[in-house]
Motif scaffolding. Sequence first.
Motif, PDB file in Angstrom:
ATOM      1  N   GLU A 163      25.769  -3.855  -4.646  1.00 14.64           N
ATOM      2  CA  GLU A 163      25.333  -3.198  -3.343  1.00 14.64           C
ATOM      3  C   GLU A 163      24.789  -4.083  -2.565  1.00 14.64           C
ATOM      4  O   GLU A 163      24.901  -4.133  -1.055  1.00 14.64           O
ATOM      5  N   ALA A 164      23.920  -5.239  -2.850  1.00 15.47           N
ATOM      6  CA  ALA A 164      23.400  -6.073  -1.845  1.00 15.47           C
ATOM      7  C   ALA A 164      24.331  -6.887  -1.262  1.00 15.47           C
ATOM      8  O   ALA A 164      24.350  -7.303   0.010  1.00 15.47           O
ATOM      9  N   ALA A 165      25.434  -7.413  -2.111  1.00 15.44           N
ATOM     10  CA  ALA A 165      26.585  -8.134  -1.583  1.00 15.44           C
ATOM     11  C   ALA A 165      27.231  -7.500  -0.395  1.00 15.44           C
ATOM     12  O   ALA A 165      27.652  -7.915   0.325  1.00 15.44           O
ATOM     13  N   GLU A 166      27.453  -6.297  -0.988  1.00 16.09           N
ATOM     14  CA  GLU A 166      28.127  -5.314  -0.074  1.00 16.09           C
ATOM     15  C   GLU A 166      27.549  -5.192   1.272  1.00 16.09           C
ATOM     16  O   GLU A 166      28.085  -5.255   2.388  1.00 16.09           O
ATOM     17  N   GLY A 167      26.207  -4.752   1.304  1.00 15.81           N
ATOM     18  CA  GLY A 167      25.461  -4.861   2.375  1.00 15.81           C
ATOM     19  C   GLY A 167      25.614  -6.067   3.262  1.00 15.81           C
ATOM     20  O   GLY A 167      25.432  -6.096   4.463  1.00 15.81           O
ATOM     21  N   PHE A 168      25.411  -7.217   2.556  1.00 18.02           N
ATOM     22  CA  PHE A 168      25.390  -8.440   3.286  1.00 18.02           C
ATOM     23  C   PHE A 168      26.698  -8.808   3.658  1.00 18.02           C
ATOM     24  O   PHE A 168      26.914  -9.337   5.045  1.00 18.02           O
ATOM     25  N   THR A 169      27.751  -8.446   3.137  1.00 19.42           N
ATOM     26  CA  THR A 169      29.206  -8.598   3.701  1.00 19.42           C
ATOM     27  C   THR A 169      29.192  -7.715   4.860  1.00 19.42           C
ATOM     28  O   THR A 169      29.808  -8.277   5.919  1.00 19.42           O
ATOM     29  N   ALA A 170      28.827  -6.630   4.805  1.00 21.77           N
ATOM     30  CA  ALA A 170      29.034  -5.648   6.041  1.00 21.77           C
ATOM     31  C   ALA A 170      28.189  -6.007   6.947  1.00 21.77           C
ATOM     32  O   ALA A 170      28.631  -6.139   8.159  1.00 21.77           O
ATOM     33  N   LEU A 171      27.164  -6.730   6.867  1.00 23.49           N
ATOM     34  CA  LEU A 171      26.247  -7.301   8.000  1.00 23.49           C
ATOM     35  C   LEU A 171      27.125  -8.588   8.666  1.00 23.49           C
ATOM     36  O   LEU A 171      27.109  -8.560  10.005  1.00 23.49           O
ATOM     37  N   LEU A 172      27.697  -9.323   7.746  1.00 28.13           N
ATOM     38  CA  LEU A 172      28.289 -10.551   8.331  1.00 28.13           C
ATOM     39  C   LEU A 172      29.530  -9.865   9.242  1.00 28.13           C
ATOM     40  O   LEU A 172      29.693 -10.565  10.267  1.00 28.13           O
ATOM     41  N   GLU A 229      29.856  -7.411  10.584  1.00 27.86           N
ATOM     42  CA  GLU A 229      29.459  -6.500  11.945  1.00 27.86           C
ATOM     43  C   GLU A 229      29.027  -7.410  12.960  1.00 27.86           C
ATOM     44  O   GLU A 229      29.598  -7.387  13.979  1.00 27.86           O
ATOM     45  N   ARG A 230      28.231  -8.533  12.411  1.00 28.68           N
ATOM     46  CA  ARG A 230      28.003  -9.863  13.281  1.00 28.68           C
ATOM     47  C   ARG A 230      29.262 -10.393  13.884  1.00 28.68           C
ATOM     48  O   ARG A 230      29.569 -10.630  15.114  1.00 28.68           O
ATOM     49  N   LEU A 231      30.307 -10.539  13.047  1.00 27.07           N
ATOM     50  CA  LEU A 231      31.683 -11.291  13.317  1.00 27.07           C
ATOM     51  C   LEU A 231      32.249 -10.468  14.197  1.00 27.07           C
ATOM     52  O   LEU A 231      32.783 -10.916  15.370  1.00 27.07           O
ATOM     53  N   ASP A 232      32.201  -9.283  13.893  1.00 24.92           N
ATOM     54  CA  ASP A 232      32.907  -8.104  14.761  1.00 24.92           C
ATOM     55  C   ASP A 232      32.321  -8.093  16.541  1.00 24.92           C
ATOM     56  O   ASP A 232      33.214  -8.163  17.469  1.00 24.92           O
ATOM     57  N   GLN A 233      30.972  -8.212  16.136  1.00 19.75           N
ATOM     58  CA  GLN A 233      30.478  -7.919  17.573  1.00 19.75           C
ATOM     59  C   GLN A 233      30.670  -9.390  18.363  1.00 19.75           C
ATOM     60  O   GLN A 233      30.910  -9.437  19.755  1.00 19.75           O
ATOM     61  N   ALA A 242      40.425  -7.519  11.853  1.00 16.61           N
ATOM     62  CA  ALA A 242      39.715  -6.820  12.894  1.00 16.61           C
ATOM     63  C   ALA A 242      40.610  -5.734  13.633  1.00 16.61           C
ATOM     64  O   ALA A 242      41.582  -6.150  14.366  1.00 16.61           O
ATOM     65  N   SER A 243      40.254  -4.429  13.315  1.00 17.32           N
ATOM     66  CA  SER A 243      41.134  -3.495  13.367  1.00 17.32           C
ATOM     67  C   SER A 243      41.360  -3.232  15.108  1.00 17.32           C
ATOM     68  O   SER A 243      42.386  -2.633  15.602  1.00 17.32           O
TER      69      SER A 243
END
Length: 419
Positions: A187-196, A198-202, A312-313
């Motif tokens: 879960e920590a890895a998934e959260g970190f990946t999602a954060l990365l 999101e940042r990349l997406d932004q 990136a969809s």
Amino acid sequence: MGIPPGSGAHKAPGHPPLHPFILTLFHSFTFEPSPELPLGESRLAQGAGRRVLIVDDEPGLAEMVCRGLAGSFEAEAASCAEEALGLLASGKTYSVVLSDQEMPGMTGTELLREIQREHPETVRMLFSGYGDVDTAIRGLHEGAIFRFLMKPSSLAETRAAIEAGVLRHRRKVTFRIKRERAQFAMEAAEGFTALLEERLDQAQYATVFALARLAEERDDCTGKHLERVSMFCRELSIGLADTGHFQDEITSRFVRDIERSAPLHDIGKVGIPDSILLKPGKLTEEEWAIMRTHPQIGAETIAAIMRTDPTASFLRMGYDVALCHHEMWDGSGYGQGLVGEEIPLSARILKVADCYDALTTWRPYKKRWTHEDAIAHVVKFGGSEFDPIVAATLRRMGDRLNCLRLSLSDDIHINLKTV
Ligand SMILES: [Fe+2]
Ligand SMILES: [Fe+2]
């Protein structure tokens, strides 16, 4: 060795006969050594997690068993199932519960099934007389019982069985802890990946939007056009989904993506020379031919960005929007020469939103239309220029879009231009 039940051995004159199991304990305690612990497991004997609960309604029997186990286990006694459940409910963790089968109230198997439900890590054992074998075997098959001991059993057998139960409990706990740690790490890895992501997406969106803005600013007439078109596309998508059309296609992801990809529709104008893009008069045929390449240029620009992150969809949708935003429903547009539903839905929505905003804002070559006239125009050309369902949705949602349009108007910009 145990003593056969009903043998009458050790019967003291003047006293009621002792339960054969108690006699076995006396016998076993005196003559049989403790079983050797497996190498590496001896440390467990010194550690925590060796609390066991003995449940038997026979007066004094449970205490007697506890005394026999003392030194190897932290043994406690209960005289009935209800008392045992009370002890378990108090928060104490028992590695093993060893219960008699025949007791007033709940039977042993009923007790152990309840423990299986409420305290699944506690290892459950049953001791029982010959008449209870069928019940015990059924309990084993149902998974409620780890092992059962035949009455009478020697202390050595009882101790060895409980030792096995304690090890079993330790493995269950260890397995659970490992599973929880793995889950936590995942879960920590998934959260970190999602954060990365999101940042990349932004970061990607900010970069691409800046490029789109650059292309739009060269046109010198657009103000907040990109923001409004983005908002209109979002609202039209939600409105279309509400009507039941395109339910499979218009997901929450679609709405998010179209909101972000809409501003990219004219990004290809970066490749059109100023002499054509900013030309005040009519374009020649040659100049139009060059102008008509901007959808392709836009799509290629986005495709180049997508090569760094194909996931990136909003960029994938941006590619469709840029490439197909000048297609017409009846096939008379330009770009890829698509017709009807061959044109991606995102581009069909964008086309309506883009036209509505263009008509209702000032441009160097035209006056600003009223909201009503703009809606009437789009509806009129639904089925030829525009997807008729999207055009009808614009009419249905007209009031809402008008409010949004006014909230993001270019009044200052317009006033300066119209002076
Ligand atoms: Fe365009
Ligand atoms: Fe536009």
